[in-house]
Design a protein around this motif. Structure first.
Motif, PDB file in Angstrom:
ATOM      1  N   GLN A 166      15.645   8.821  21.795  1.00 13.38           N
ATOM      2  CA  GLN A 166      14.345   9.490  21.856  1.00 13.38           C
ATOM      3  C   GLN A 166      13.156   8.601  21.515  1.00 13.38           C
ATOM      4  OE1 GLN A 166      12.716  10.585  18.595  1.00 13.38           O
ATOM      5  NE2 GLN A 166      14.167   9.160  17.680  1.00 13.38           N
ATOM      6  N   MET A 167      13.399   7.380  21.001  1.00 15.51           N
ATOM      7  CA  MET A 167      12.257   6.523  20.678  1.00 15.51           C
ATOM      8  C   MET A 167      12.415   5.088  21.120  1.00 15.51           C
ATOM      9  SD  MET A 167      10.500   7.551  17.093  1.00 15.51           S
ATOM     10  CE  MET A 167       9.399   8.951  17.025  1.00 15.51           C
ATOM     11  N   GLY A 168      13.602   4.695  21.537  1.00 13.45           N
ATOM     12  CA  GLY A 168      13.781   3.312  21.919  1.00 13.45           C
ATOM     13  C   GLY A 168      13.841   2.386  20.705  1.00 13.45           C
ATOM     14  N   LEU A 169      13.672   1.096  20.949  1.00 13.98           N
ATOM     15  CA  LEU A 169      13.859   0.084  19.906  1.00 13.98           C
ATOM     16  C   LEU A 169      12.613  -0.129  19.058  1.00 13.98           C
ATOM     17  CD1 LEU A 169      15.678  -2.163  18.695  1.00 13.98           C
ATOM     18  CD2 LEU A 169      14.754  -3.689  20.454  1.00 13.98           C
ATOM     19  N   PHE A 170      11.503  -0.463  19.705  1.00  8.94           N
ATOM     20  CA  PHE A 170      10.322  -0.868  18.958  1.00  8.94           C
ATOM     21  C   PHE A 170       9.669   0.299  18.220  1.00  8.94           C
ATOM     22  CE2 PHE A 170      10.823  -4.520  21.705  1.00  8.94           C
ATOM     23  CZ  PHE A 170      10.505  -5.570  20.850  1.00  8.94           C
ATOM     24  N   GLU A 171       9.640   1.479  18.834  1.00  5.98           N
ATOM     25  CA  GLU A 171       9.030   2.616  18.141  1.00  5.98           C
ATOM     26  C   GLU A 171       9.881   3.021  16.937  1.00  5.98           C
ATOM     27  OE1 GLU A 171       6.219   6.051  19.816  1.00  5.98           O
ATOM     28  OE2 GLU A 171       8.300   6.215  20.498  1.00  5.98           O
ATOM     29  N   THR A 172      11.205   2.904  17.075  1.00  6.67           N
ATOM     30  CA  THR A 172      12.087   3.167  15.938  1.00  6.67           C
ATOM     31  C   THR A 172      11.793   2.211  14.789  1.00  6.67           C
ATOM     32  OG1 THR A 172      13.857   4.040  17.335  1.00  6.67           O
ATOM     33  CG2 THR A 172      14.500   3.171  15.184  1.00  6.67           C
ATOM     34  N   TYR A 173      11.642   0.928  15.116  1.00  4.23           N
ATOM     35  CA  TYR A 173      11.377  -0.063  14.071  1.00  4.23           C
ATOM     36  C   TYR A 173       9.971   0.069  13.498  1.00  4.23           C
ATOM     37  CZ  TYR A 173      15.715  -2.651  14.871  1.00  4.23           C
ATOM     38  OH  TYR A 173      17.022  -3.033  14.944  1.00  4.23           O
ATOM     39  N   ARG A 174       9.074   0.529  14.326  1.00  8.97           N
ATOM     40  CA  ARG A 174       7.717   0.735  13.797  1.00  8.97           C
ATOM     41  C   ARG A 174       7.743   1.782  12.678  1.00  8.97           C
ATOM     42  NH1 ARG A 174       2.489  -0.218  15.302  1.00  8.97           N
ATOM     43  NH2 ARG A 174       0.952   1.226  14.473  1.00  8.97           N
ATOM     44  N   ALA A 200      10.249   2.407  10.822  1.00  5.52           N
ATOM     45  CA  ALA A 200      10.933   1.796   9.674  1.00  5.52           C
ATOM     46  C   ALA A 200       9.987   0.965   8.822  1.00  5.52           C
ATOM     47  CB  ALA A 200      12.093   0.925  10.158  1.00  5.52           C
ATOM     48  N   GLY A 201       8.866   0.547   9.402  1.00  7.64           N
ATOM     49  CA  GLY A 201       7.878  -0.224   8.657  1.00  7.64           C
ATOM     50  C   GLY A 201       7.008   0.622   7.754  1.00  7.64           C
ATOM     51  N   GLY A 202       7.180   1.968   7.833  1.00  8.00           N
ATOM     52  CA  GLY A 202       6.402   2.855   6.978  1.00  8.00           C
ATOM     53  C   GLY A 202       4.936   2.907   7.379  1.00  8.00           C
ATOM     54  N   GLU A 203       4.082   3.251   6.415  1.00 12.11           N
ATOM     55  CA  GLU A 203       2.656   3.404   6.715  1.00 12.11           C
ATOM     56  C   GLU A 203       2.025   2.097   7.172  1.00 12.11           C
ATOM     57  OE1 GLU A 203       0.666   5.117   3.418  1.00 12.11           O
ATOM     58  OE2 GLU A 203       1.764   7.028   3.521  1.00 12.11           O
ATOM     59  N   ALA A 204       2.581   0.975   6.741  1.00  8.68           N
ATOM     60  CA  ALA A 204       2.012  -0.323   7.130  1.00  8.68           C
ATOM     61  C   ALA A 204       2.383  -0.717   8.553  1.00  8.68           C
ATOM     62  CB  ALA A 204       2.482  -1.404   6.159  1.00  8.68           C
ATOM     63  N   MET A 209       4.396  -1.798  12.192  1.00  6.47           N
ATOM     64  CA  MET A 209       5.272  -2.823  12.744  1.00  6.47           C
ATOM     65  C   MET A 209       5.122  -4.169  12.044  1.00  6.47           C
ATOM     66  SD  MET A 209       7.603  -3.749  14.905  1.00  6.47           S
ATOM     67  CE  MET A 209       7.737  -2.559  16.241  1.00  6.47           C
ATOM     68  N   ARG A 210       3.923  -4.551  11.712  1.00 12.15           N
ATOM     69  CA  ARG A 210       3.701  -5.846  11.058  1.00 12.15           C
ATOM     70  C   ARG A 210       4.505  -5.935   9.755  1.00 12.15           C
ATOM     71  NH1 ARG A 210       0.139  -9.746  11.802  1.00 12.15           N
ATOM     72  NH2 ARG A 210      -1.037  -8.464  13.263  1.00 12.15           N
ATOM     73  N   HIS A 211       4.446  -4.851   8.972  1.00 10.80           N
ATOM     74  CA  HIS A 211       5.194  -4.844   7.711  1.00 10.80           C
ATOM     75  C   HIS A 211       6.703  -4.928   7.983  1.00 10.80           C
ATOM     76  CE1 HIS A 211       6.395  -3.898   3.642  1.00 10.80           C
ATOM     77  NE2 HIS A 211       7.091  -2.852   4.078  1.00 10.80           N
ATOM     78  N   PHE A 212       7.151  -4.224   9.027  1.00 12.44           N
ATOM     79  CA  PHE A 212       8.573  -4.275   9.363  1.00 12.44           C
ATOM     80  C   PHE A 212       8.998  -5.708   9.685  1.00 12.44           C
ATOM     81  CE2 PHE A 212      11.859  -4.508  12.594  1.00 12.44           C
ATOM     82  CZ  PHE A 212      12.891  -3.824  11.982  1.00 12.44           C
ATOM     83  N   ILE A 213       8.196  -6.399  10.493  1.00 13.62           N
ATOM     84  CA  ILE A 213       8.542  -7.776  10.874  1.00 13.62           C
ATOM     85  C   ILE A 213       8.521  -8.687   9.655  1.00 13.62           C
ATOM     86  CG2 ILE A 213       7.806  -9.762  12.241  1.00 13.62           C
ATOM     87  CD1 ILE A 213       6.808  -7.770  14.348  1.00 13.62           C
ATOM     88  N   GLU A 214       7.516  -8.513   8.805  1.00 20.12           N
ATOM     89  CA  GLU A 214       7.437  -9.335   7.585  1.00 20.12           C
ATOM     90  C   GLU A 214       8.646  -9.109   6.687  1.00 20.12           C
ATOM     91  OE1 GLU A 214       3.766  -8.175   5.881  1.00 20.12           O
ATOM     92  OE2 GLU A 214       2.520  -9.402   7.222  1.00 20.12           O
ATOM     93  N   GLN A 215       9.105  -7.847   6.640  1.00 16.99           N
ATOM     94  CA  GLN A 215      10.205  -7.505   5.750  1.00 16.99           C
ATOM     95  C   GLN A 215      11.564  -7.929   6.305  1.00 16.99           C
ATOM     96  OE1 GLN A 215      10.332  -3.353   4.749  1.00 16.99           O
ATOM     97  NE2 GLN A 215      11.883  -3.618   3.178  1.00 16.99           N
ATOM     98  N   PHE A 216      11.759  -7.711   7.609  1.00 16.98           N
ATOM     99  CA  PHE A 216      13.084  -7.918   8.189  1.00 16.98           C
ATOM    100  C   PHE A 216      13.180  -9.141   9.101  1.00 16.98           C
ATOM    101  CE2 PHE A 216      12.964  -3.367   7.212  1.00 16.98           C
ATOM    102  CZ  PHE A 216      14.124  -3.237   6.467  1.00 16.98           C
ATOM    103  N   GLY A 217      12.034  -9.746   9.423  1.00 15.22           N
ATOM    104  CA  GLY A 217      12.050 -10.920  10.285  1.00 15.22           C
ATOM    105  C   GLY A 217      12.961 -12.039   9.818  1.00 15.22           C
ATOM    106  N   PRO A 218      12.976 -12.369   8.514  1.00 12.85           N
ATOM    107  CA  PRO A 218      13.859 -13.445   8.047  1.00 12.85           C
ATOM    108  C   PRO A 218      15.332 -13.209   8.359  1.00 12.85           C
ATOM    109  CG  PRO A 218      12.215 -12.931   6.373  1.00 12.85           C
ATOM    110  CD  PRO A 218      12.076 -11.898   7.437  1.00 12.85           C
ATOM    111  N   CYS A 219      15.715 -11.956   8.549  1.00 10.37           N
ATOM    112  CA  CYS A 219      17.123 -11.665   8.843  1.00 10.37           C
ATOM    113  C   CYS A 219      17.564 -12.331  10.145  1.00 10.37           C
ATOM    114  CB  CYS A 219      17.338 -10.159   8.956  1.00 10.37           C
ATOM    115  SG  CYS A 219      16.918  -9.227   7.468  1.00 10.37           S
TER     116      CYS A 219
END
Length: 499
Positions: free
Chosen positions: A240-248, A250-254, A256-266
């Motif tokens: 129902q949301m695909g990949l990027f909207e799901t991850y957005r 997951a980044g909470g109120e901050a 997509m940017r916060h999501f990438i900052e948090q999980f990008g190193p993985c």
């Protein structure tokens, strides 16, 4: 809609059916045939397999059972299905040719030579290929600009995505025509703007497939455990949301940017073996096959297909209720099919207010339609009659509407999933603040149930009874006057009681 004078639907001359040719009648070709056929197209099939007719008709039986339940309005009248001994007879004069032959480029090239020798130059030739690029398909073709990739997903008659891939030489008019036709049959044409092997979706699938093979080979998970990880978790989110909207999210109120900052190193961590593919040795093939047999071997392929269709219908209808993702596409398709809501010219008979199939998720533990769904169907019929007399969304937005004050339903006979039901509505009273309706539900000529409803017009501001606007009162009275000449329906005025 003009609220002072009810709009009358004009009769128009019947439009000639569009025709699709299906070249290759396997699982995918059969799904294409079902999709076109149930959306009102005539379908011609060419496949040298002597079992092609049986196989396609079995797929079609599943499609007839499931696809109509995705729609809350009557689908177009089903087209005519025919089987042809020659490709030339199948493709002559058609609007669309769908090629679904084996994934061998030499076979496809020979097929296109034969197709283009006999089909119209302006027909769309779509290929179901999951891997070849359109420029590869077009090599040596008489009219390369006519050929595009139209890659579907199984089952084609339920899943809306089509990867529409042109090449640099594809005719823009062909591309536009393909987009319109695919949209008109309820699908979502995803325009892949650059040629790439395996297009978009299959590249994701291949990545998951490779990782899954490693998990099995390394003894970390079985086929069933991997499937459970998908269907009970991220598979539902992706649906129902695909990949990027799901991850957005997951980044909470901050965001997509916060999501990438948090999980990008993985991404630098060795979590996967994505670029390292295990060799498909006999041992690994046996391991995968044995585990799959243990997981699902007790079911026939038809059992599995029906279970799959049941689940997909339920998911898609849930999304439809929320007007989200694929559900929004289904709602848009209903609006295209249904057209304008207008009173019929002839009011001497009850008005057909509902015409639809019973969805798979409307049945209960007894195998027939749940009693709550009878109320829903009669409620839909009431809503339709309200709209027909002018109490539509625009009118309600001005502050007036009808509330149901009393309902009485009689259950007369059973009805099952896939059945096509029709509700005929008679207006027993349409004067002042009151509208008294009597609904009769049928499957063909078999009466299934009746619903009697008393409605009161109210002001949405005061939440009290009020007089309807003049145009609504006039339309309501006109129908009631015409229906007064009809016999009082059997069951009208009945109450619950012991005989």
């Amino acid at each position: 809609m003009n609220l002072t004078t009810p709009t009358i639907r004009r009769r128009v001359a019947p439009v000639a059916r569009q025709v699709a040719a299906i070249v290759g009648g396997g699982v995918i070709g059969g799904g294409w045939a079902a999709r076109f056929l149930l959306m009102g197209w005539d379908v011609r099939v060419f496949d040298p397999d002597p079992e092609a007719s049986r196989k396609i008709n079995e797929v079609l039986a599943n499609a007839r059972r499931s696809l109509p339940g995705l729609s809350d309005v009557a689908l177009p009248a089903e087209g005519t299905l025919s089987f042809h001994d020659t490709m030339s007879a199948a493709v002559a004069g058609v609007d669309w040719v769908q090629e679904s032959v084996p994934e061998r480029l030499d076979i496809k090239h020979k097929v296109y030579q034969s197709i283009q020798a006999h089909c119209p130059p302006d027909a769309v030739i779509g290929s179901s290929t999951s891997g070849f690029k359109p420029s590869q398909l077009q090599e040596g073709a008489a009219r390369p600009a006519q050929i595009v990739v139209t890659h579907p997903f199984n089952p084609v008659y339920l899943l809306p995505l089509i990867e529409l891939v042109p090449s640099a030489v594809t005719d823009p008019a062909t591309l536009d025509k393909a987009k319109k036709i695919l949209t008109d049959i309820g699908m979502y044409p995803l325009h892949v703007r650059a040629e790439i092997d395996a297009h978009i979706a299959d590249r994701f699938l291949e990545a998951v497939w490779r990782e899954a093979l490693w998990l099995i080979k390394d003894g970390i998970a079985t086929t069933e455990e991997i499937d459970n990880a998908i269907r009970y978790g991220f598979g539902l989110r992706w649906a129902q949301m695909g990949l990027f909207e799901t991850y957005r999210i997951a980044g909470g109120e901050a965001g997509m940017r916060h999501f990438i900052e948090q999980f990008g190193p993985c991404l630098e961590w060795p979590w996967t073996k994505l670029m390292d593919v295990p060799e498909l040795t006999d041992e690994l093939i046996d391991q995968v096959a044995d585990q799959s047999d243990a997981q699902s071997g007790q079911y026939s392929i038809r059992d599995l297909e029906r279970a799959r269709d049941n689940n997909l219908v339920t998911i898609l209808r849930g999304l439809k209720a929320k007007d989200w993702g694929a559900g929004a596409l289904l709602n848009a398709q209903d609006r295209r099919i249904d057209g304008a809501v207008t009173l019929p010219d002839d009011l001497s008979q009850p008005v057909v207010t509902v015409s639809r199939a019973v969805p798979l998720d409307w049945t209960d533990y007894n195998g027939h339609m749940n009693e709550a769904r009878y109320l829903q169907a009669f409620g839909d019929a009431t809503d339709r009659m309200m709209a027909l007399v002018g109490c539509d969304a625009d009118y309600i937005a001005t502050g007036g509407s009808f509330f149901t004050a009393e309902t009485h339903i009689r259950h007369l006979d059973e009805v099952h999933a896939g059945a096509r039901i029709r509700i005929e509505t008679q207006v027993l009273l349409g004067a002042g603040k009151k509208m008294h309706l009597f609904h009769r539900m049928f499957e063909d000529d078999r009466e299934l149930a009746t619903g009697e409803h008393m409605l009161i017009h109210v002001s949405l501001e005061t939440r009290r009874a009020s007089e309807p606007a003049p145009q609504v009162a006039e339309a309501m009275a006109r129908v009631a006057k015409a229906h007064a000449a009809l016999p009082v329906p059997q069951g009208a005025g009945k109450a619950v009681g012991v005989r």
